[in-house]
Design a protein around this motif. Structure first.
Motif, PDB file in Angstrom:
ATOM      1  N   VAL A  31     -19.866 -32.798  21.631  1.00  0.00           N
ATOM      2  CA  VAL A  31     -20.455 -32.098  20.447  1.00  0.00           C
ATOM      3  C   VAL A  31     -19.126 -31.559  19.846  1.00  0.00           C
ATOM      4  N   ASP A  32     -18.963 -31.936  18.563  1.00  0.00           N
ATOM      5  CA  ASP A  32     -17.778 -31.362  17.832  1.00  0.00           C
ATOM      6  C   ASP A  32     -18.496 -30.220  17.110  1.00  0.00           C
ATOM      7  N   THR A  33     -18.023 -29.021  17.348  1.00  0.00           N
ATOM      8  CA  THR A  33     -18.600 -27.742  16.850  1.00  0.00           C
ATOM      9  C   THR A  33     -17.787 -27.146  15.647  1.00  0.00           C
ATOM     10  N   TRP A  34     -18.400 -27.265  14.438  1.00  0.00           N
ATOM     11  CA  TRP A  34     -17.521 -26.596  13.378  1.00  0.00           C
ATOM     12  C   TRP A  34     -18.054 -25.042  13.163  1.00  0.00           C
ATOM     13  N   TRP A  35     -17.024 -24.158  13.058  1.00  0.00           N
ATOM     14  CA  TRP A  35     -17.348 -22.861  12.784  1.00  0.00           C
ATOM     15  C   TRP A  35     -16.206 -22.164  12.733  1.00  0.00           C
ATOM     16  N   GLN A  36     -16.312 -20.754  12.490  1.00  0.00           N
ATOM     17  CA  GLN A  36     -15.144 -19.836  12.186  1.00  0.00           C
ATOM     18  C   GLN A  36     -15.375 -18.431  12.759  1.00  0.00           C
ATOM     19  N   THR A  37     -13.991 -17.750  12.840  1.00  0.00           N
ATOM     20  CA  THR A  37     -14.146 -16.262  13.047  1.00  0.00           C
ATOM     21  C   THR A  37     -15.162 -15.857  12.131  1.00  0.00           C
ATOM     22  N   GLU A  38     -15.348 -16.096  10.986  1.00  0.00           N
ATOM     23  CA  GLU A  38     -16.283 -15.286  10.081  1.00  0.00           C
ATOM     24  C   GLU A  38     -17.618 -15.683  10.451  1.00  0.00           C
ATOM     25  N   GLY A  87      -3.363 -22.857  18.579  1.00  0.00           N
ATOM     26  CA  GLY A  87      -3.331 -24.566  18.691  1.00  0.00           C
ATOM     27  C   GLY A  87      -3.428 -25.451  17.350  1.00  0.00           C
ATOM     28  N   LYS A  88      -3.630 -24.721  16.164  1.00  0.00           N
ATOM     29  CA  LYS A  88      -3.787 -25.141  14.921  1.00  0.00           C
ATOM     30  C   LYS A  88      -2.528 -25.597  14.476  1.00  0.00           C
ATOM     31  N   ILE A  89      -2.502 -27.013  14.010  1.00  0.00           N
ATOM     32  CA  ILE A  89      -1.123 -27.187  13.319  1.00  0.00           C
ATOM     33  C   ILE A  89      -0.678 -26.231  11.931  1.00  0.00           C
ATOM     34  N   SER A  93     -15.846 -29.552  21.547  1.00  0.00           N
ATOM     35  CA  SER A  93     -14.576 -29.681  20.987  1.00  0.00           C
ATOM     36  C   SER A  93     -14.701 -28.541  19.845  1.00  0.00           C
ATOM     37  N   VAL A  94     -13.559 -27.947  19.498  1.00  0.00           N
ATOM     38  CA  VAL A  94     -13.598 -26.862  18.576  1.00  0.00           C
ATOM     39  C   VAL A  94     -12.265 -26.457  17.923  1.00  0.00           C
ATOM     40  N   GLY A  95     -12.204 -26.062  16.944  1.00  0.00           N
ATOM     41  CA  GLY A  95     -10.820 -25.539  16.281  1.00  0.00           C
ATOM     42  C   GLY A  95     -10.161 -26.329  15.324  1.00  0.00           C
ATOM     43  N   GLU A  96     -10.164 -27.570  15.157  1.00  0.00           N
ATOM     44  CA  GLU A  96      -9.426 -28.340  14.206  1.00  0.00           C
ATOM     45  C   GLU A  96     -10.479 -29.630  14.283  1.00  0.00           C
ATOM     46  N   PRO A  97     -10.424 -30.178  12.913  1.00  0.00           N
ATOM     47  CA  PRO A  97     -11.036 -31.629  13.164  1.00  0.00           C
ATOM     48  C   PRO A  97     -10.607 -32.317  14.141  1.00  0.00           C
ATOM     49  N   ILE A  98     -11.634 -33.173  14.988  1.00  0.00           N
ATOM     50  CA  ILE A  98     -11.004 -34.008  15.852  1.00  0.00           C
ATOM     51  C   ILE A  98     -11.023 -35.455  15.409  1.00  0.00           C
ATOM     52  N   TRP A 132     -18.272 -34.540   7.595  1.00  0.00           N
ATOM     53  CA  TRP A 132     -17.021 -34.648   8.137  1.00  0.00           C
ATOM     54  C   TRP A 132     -15.916 -33.825   7.509  1.00  0.00           C
ATOM     55  N   LEU A 133     -15.434 -32.874   8.507  1.00  0.00           N
ATOM     56  CA  LEU A 133     -14.498 -32.008   8.155  1.00  0.00           C
ATOM     57  C   LEU A 133     -13.095 -32.317   7.863  1.00  0.00           C
ATOM     58  N   LEU A 134     -12.586 -31.796   6.690  1.00  0.00           N
ATOM     59  CA  LEU A 134     -11.591 -32.593   6.401  1.00  0.00           C
ATOM     60  C   LEU A 134     -10.008 -31.645   6.405  1.00  0.00           C
ATOM     61  N   GLY A 135     -10.249 -30.420   6.842  1.00  0.00           N
ATOM     62  CA  GLY A 135      -8.967 -29.459   6.941  1.00  0.00           C
ATOM     63  C   GLY A 135      -9.210 -28.461   5.903  1.00  0.00           C
ATOM     64  N   ARG A 136      -8.446 -27.440   6.086  1.00  0.00           N
ATOM     65  CA  ARG A 136      -8.351 -26.182   5.161  1.00  0.00           C
ATOM     66  C   ARG A 136      -8.148 -26.805   3.733  1.00  0.00           C
ATOM     67  N   VAL A 137      -8.644 -26.383   2.570  1.00  0.00           N
ATOM     68  CA  VAL A 137      -8.545 -26.994   1.169  1.00  0.00           C
ATOM     69  C   VAL A 137      -7.255 -26.506   0.876  1.00  0.00           C
ATOM     70  N   GLY A 160     -13.554 -22.293   2.812  1.00  0.00           N
ATOM     71  CA  GLY A 160     -12.070 -22.765   2.742  1.00  0.00           C
ATOM     72  C   GLY A 160     -11.945 -24.102   3.339  1.00  0.00           C
ATOM     73  N   ASP A 161     -12.822 -24.841   3.882  1.00  0.00           N
ATOM     74  CA  ASP A 161     -12.797 -26.061   4.129  1.00  0.00           C
ATOM     75  C   ASP A 161     -13.192 -27.114   3.372  1.00  0.00           C
ATOM     76  N   GLY A 162     -12.386 -27.985   3.325  1.00  0.00           N
ATOM     77  CA  GLY A 162     -12.811 -29.523   2.645  1.00  0.00           C
ATOM     78  C   GLY A 162     -13.924 -30.229   3.591  1.00  0.00           C
ATOM     79  N   TRP A 188      -9.228 -14.993  20.996  1.00  0.00           N
ATOM     80  CA  TRP A 188      -9.844 -15.856  19.692  1.00  0.00           C
ATOM     81  C   TRP A 188     -11.253 -15.627  19.777  1.00  0.00           C
ATOM     82  N   VAL A 189     -11.841 -16.018  18.544  1.00  0.00           N
ATOM     83  CA  VAL A 189     -13.487 -16.101  18.467  1.00  0.00           C
ATOM     84  C   VAL A 189     -14.165 -16.778  19.594  1.00  0.00           C
ATOM     85  N   THR A 190     -13.556 -18.002  19.642  1.00  0.00           N
ATOM     86  CA  THR A 190     -14.214 -18.926  20.766  1.00  0.00           C
ATOM     87  C   THR A 190     -14.243 -18.165  22.162  1.00  0.00           C
ATOM     88  N   GLY A 191     -13.319 -17.397  22.402  1.00  0.00           N
ATOM     89  CA  GLY A 191     -13.433 -16.683  23.611  1.00  0.00           C
ATOM     90  C   GLY A 191     -14.319 -15.535  23.562  1.00  0.00           C
TER      91      GLY A 191
HETATM   92  C1  6R9 Z   1     -13.676 -21.366  16.043  1.00  0.00           C
HETATM   93  C2  6R9 Z   1     -12.679 -21.280  15.269  1.00  0.00           C
HETATM   94  C3  6R9 Z   1     -11.568 -21.695  11.904  1.00  0.00           C
HETATM   95  C4  6R9 Z   1     -11.244 -22.808  11.245  1.00  0.00           C
HETATM   96  C5  6R9 Z   1     -12.282 -23.589  10.036  1.00  0.00           C
HETATM   97  C6  6R9 Z   1     -11.644 -25.066  10.374  1.00  0.00           C
HETATM   98  C7  6R9 Z   1     -11.151 -25.188  11.681  1.00  0.00           C
HETATM   99  C8  6R9 Z   1     -12.724 -24.941  13.607  1.00  0.00           C
HETATM  100  C9  6R9 Z   1     -13.724 -27.227  13.690  1.00  0.00           C
HETATM  101  C10 6R9 Z   1     -12.413 -26.912  12.610  1.00  0.00           C
HETATM  102  C11 6R9 Z   1     -13.011 -29.212  11.889  1.00  0.00           C
HETATM  103  C12 6R9 Z   1     -14.247 -28.480  13.788  1.00  0.00           C
HETATM  104  N1  6R9 Z   1     -12.080 -25.619  12.627  1.00  0.00           N
HETATM  105  N2  6R9 Z   1     -13.475 -25.962  14.269  1.00  0.00           N
HETATM  106  N3  6R9 Z   1     -12.465 -27.989  11.642  1.00  0.00           N
HETATM  107  N4  6R9 Z   1     -13.802 -29.393  12.973  1.00  0.00           N
HETATM  108  N5  6R9 Z   1     -15.016 -28.503  15.033  1.00  0.00           N
HETATM  109  O1  6R9 Z   1     -11.858 -22.148  15.504  1.00  0.00           O
HETATM  110  O2  6R9 Z   1     -12.396 -20.370  14.405  1.00  0.00           O
HETATM  111  O3  6R9 Z   1      -9.876 -19.646  14.589  1.00  0.00           O
HETATM  112  O4  6R9 Z   1     -11.276 -18.755  12.856  1.00  0.00           O
HETATM  113  O5  6R9 Z   1     -10.656 -20.993  12.659  1.00  0.00           O
HETATM  114  O6  6R9 Z   1     -10.906 -23.920  12.158  1.00  0.00           O
HETATM  115  O7  6R9 Z   1     -10.595 -25.123   9.485  1.00  0.00           O
HETATM  116  O8  6R9 Z   1     -12.139 -22.802   9.130  1.00  0.00           O
HETATM  117  P1  6R9 Z   1     -11.233 -19.847  13.616  1.00  0.00           P
END
Ligand code: 6R9
Length: 658
Positions: A409-416, A619-621, A384-389, A518-523, A506-508, A308-311
């Motif tokens: 630290v709750d870190t929001w980011w994406q592969t992109e 690990g995403k639902i 923390s990373v990957g989903e809203p915590i 506050w991240l609310l998940g994928r729209v 693509g996130d709300g 995964w991109v985190t790796g």
């Molecule tokens: C790094 C990673 C990206 C999607 C992203 C969002 C969700 C990742 C998050 C989060 C809320 C966080 N996401 N981190 N949502 N809070 N801290 O996971 O990349 O596998 O490309 O997923 O994951 O929805 O758009 P990727």
């Protein structure tokens, strides 16, 4: 979407940094001011943390948006920056990787050794005919050779495409074909859940379906019997016998470093392309800033998989470019017992831990007694990373893992995005449980409404990035048009709204009254209930805030009166009685609890108590499958499920009441 997201959850707690950490932090509040005053100058300063063979002439070329060029004219080698320069600075004896296999075997690899291994692999790949610009697919378990293979590609300018070792022959062959990979690097297998799991036969099947692969380089990990064909070569017979010195050549800042496919659920996977200088600048800086990483004293552990991109960004390139000492673990968290992670933290004195909400909620379900049996006093920072915590999971992480004195630290980011975009700074921010807080220095993000207008504090809408950043994806491999359509045509110039190019993630998201995010998940997952857009994340967080709930997943199911109705799938905590009337009573209590927490509009129509939730392999639902269940449909594509038996478990083990 007709209306912006409802903004329901109200969290008032905030935790300032510990004084000692703040006093000695790598990055202070001044970074925000510097970046705000001169964003490009700020990024140029961060690029200066790396060693360049030739300095760039222009920090950003944005003359052909959204196709960016960062550090134009600059030249550098990524592997040199991750290895050679640390050895040259006298840190060759520092441990780079404390590796632990699932069966308990260990390896300790210093920077000098990692450099030697990478040079050998670079020489071996060159001997196999790989040269700069060629693509190499990597399909490996979490063994040190995975990092070595990536670094060796980077060293010779080959573009790697890592494919997660749990993916099928189908997924692997389509990725090999899309990138026209010349070589595949794999292993006989790896260890998962106490057993060797085969990789080589999957590669054989995938390679047979493609026509570009010339060689398959195979690491011997499990020693299990494998079929051998004329393209196959053993790693120990080629890499381990190759010369252990190799002169790294510098590549253009925009040279393609890697392609990583996002697991498209319906459409063809997108090959996200990252390049060299901007990517390394941002992952290196964010590792330094967000983890406050001190290479001389910290022991860092990111529990993600290299697939995964985190790796990529926070096991390989971010930590190694900073000269960090890190832990790498091959297996699952409950093999041979549910304390495995905490044993590892204790054994290596892990001080910085980076993991995912899904894991934290699983640990919550298993109970706090398990971490309590281990010495976790070495920890000083949690990520923390990957989903809203959910706020509750955040608090549990802080209290039961961080013992109340580690910043989370709750870190929001994406592969992109390549690197972290929105996160607290551990020495600066008073973090609120469940919020990613603010864009990092040098990043410009906002929340906008349907028309692309910024929402005021207290409002919700769509998360956008309104200025280019160094580690941004450069395109979708081979498909510029799809790149434009997917990310740049919803808001901004690409949607004929003004002159500025705006990236839609693509996130709300919502802004609270202080302007924190506050991240609310994928729209795509947002529910429309009686004309209100309600985020799945907020309802899930309300459920998880009940002491009987470990995990929850919420979906909107078609409803004749409300359009969509909220249906919740809930995993009770380990010690909760759900038999007979107790289950009915719990369901009634949970429905009321949500209504009380968020308001009557968010009261679920239906709550099901389930033993497991369907998750992707990262690990995403997978709410899509739960929607199928909630609407009594037969299940859609389940191939990306982590555990294919889970849907059966859910359907048969479900307790439901309305
Ligand atoms: C790094 C990673 C990206 C999607 C992203 C969002 C969700 C990742 C998050 C989060 C809320 C966080 N996401 N981190 N949502 N809070 N801290 O996971 O990349 O596998 O490309 O997923 O994951 O929805 O758009 P990727």
């Amino acid at each position: 979407m007709s209306e912006t997201l409802a903004n329901l959850l109200n969290e008032t707690r905030a935790f300032p940094p510990p004084d000692a950490l703040a006093a000695d932090a790598n990055v202070t509040a001044a970074a925000y001011d510097e970046a705000a005053a001169d964003r490009l100058g700020f990024w140029a300063d961060q690029a200066g943390r790396l060693d360049w063979a030739q300095r760039w002439e222009q920090t950003l070329d944005w003359s052909n948006p959204p196709f960016a060029k960062w550090f134009v004219g600059g030249r550098l080698n990524v592997a040199y920056n991750c290895l050679d320069r640390h050895v040259a600075a006298g840190h060759g004896d520092r441990v780079a990787i404390h590796w632990e296999g699932e069966p308990g075997d260990t390896r300790t690899i210093t920077y000098a050794e990692l450099l030697r291994l990478t040079c050998q692999a670079a020489n071996a790949l060159t001997d196999l005919g790989v040269s700069a610009g060629d693509r190499v697919a990597i399909y490996l378990p979490m063994i040190p050779e995975a990092a070595v293979a990536m670094l060796a590609c980077a060293r010779i300018g080959a573009t790697h495409s890592v494919v997660f070792g749990g993916f099928s022959a189908d997924a692997l062959s389509s990725r090999i074909a899309d990138a026209s990979a010349k070589v595949v690097i794999t292993a006989d297998g790896g260890y998962r859940r106490g057993k060797p799991s085969d990789l080589k036969s999957t590669v054989d099947e995938a390679v047979a379906r493609t026509d570009t692969v010339e060689h398959v380089l195979v690491v011997r990990r499990t020693g299990e019997q494998v079929n051998w064909g004329d393209k196959d070569v053993w790693w120990h017979e080629t890499v381990e016998t190759a010369a252990d010195s190799h002169e790294a050549q510098a590549f253009d800042a925009e040279h393609p470093l890697f392609i990583l496919y996002t697991s498209g659920t319906t459409a063809k996977p997108k090959g996200i392309l990252h390049t060299t200088g901007g990517y390394l600048t941002q992952v290196s800086y964010t590792t330094h800033a967000v983890f406050d990483l001190k290479p001389e004293t910290d022991v860092y552990w990111c529990t993600a998989d290299i697939g995964w991109v985190t790796g990529h960004s926070y096991i390989v390139y971010g930590p190694l470019s900073n000269g960090a000492t890190q832990v790498m673990y091959e297996g699952t968290p409950d093999t041979p017992n549910k304390g495995r992670f905490w044993e590892i933290v204790d054994r290596y004195g892990v001080s910085i831990l980076y993991t995912a909400p899904t894991l934290i909620r699983t640990m919550m379900k298993w109970g706090e007694d398990i971490p309590a049996e281990h010495d976790l006093s070495s920890l000083r920072l949690l990520g923390s990373v990957g989903e809203p915590i959910n706020p509750e999971a955040w608090m549990w992480y802080r209290q039961h893992i961080g013992k109340g004195n580690c910043p989370v630290v709750d870190t929001w980011w994406q592969t992109e995005t390549g690197g972290m975009m929105i996160s607290p700074l551990p020495g600066v921010t008073a973090a609120k449980p469940g919020s990613a807080m603010s864009p990092l220095p040098g990043i410009v993000a906002d929340v906008v409404d349907d028309q692309g207008q910024p929402v005021p504090n207290g409002g919700g809408g769509y998360l956008v990035l309104s200025e280019p950043w160094p580690s941004m994806l450069r395109t979708i491999w081979g498909d510029d048009q799809r790149f434009l359509e997917t990310y740049w045509s919803r808001f901004g110039a690409g949607a004929n709204q003004g002159d500025d190019w705006v990236y839609f993630a693509g996130d709300g998201a919502k802004k609270d009254d202080d302007g924190h995010l506050w991240l609310l998940g994928r729209v795509d997952d947002v529910m429309l209930v009686s004309g209100h857009n309600i985020s799945t994340t907020e309802v899930e967080s309300a459920l998880v805030s009940h002491p009987s709930v470990a995990e929850a997943a919420v979906v909107g199911a078609t409803d004749p009166t409300t359009g969509q109705a909220i249906v919740a799938f809930t995993i009770p905590r380990g010690n909760i009685d759900t038999e007979g009337d107790a289950g009915e009573a719990l369901i009634a209590e949970l429905r009321n609890h949500v209504a009380k927490t968020l308001g009557p509009i968010a009261k679920p129509r239906q709550i099901m108590l389930v033993p497991e939730l369907p998750k992707t392999r990262s690990g995403k639902i997978m709410r899509r499958l739960l929607r199928d269940v909630a609407e009594n449909r037969s299940l859609g594509d389940v191939t990306t499920l982590q555990d294919s038996s889970v849907m059966e478990l859910i359907s048969t083990g479900m307790r439901s009441a309305t």
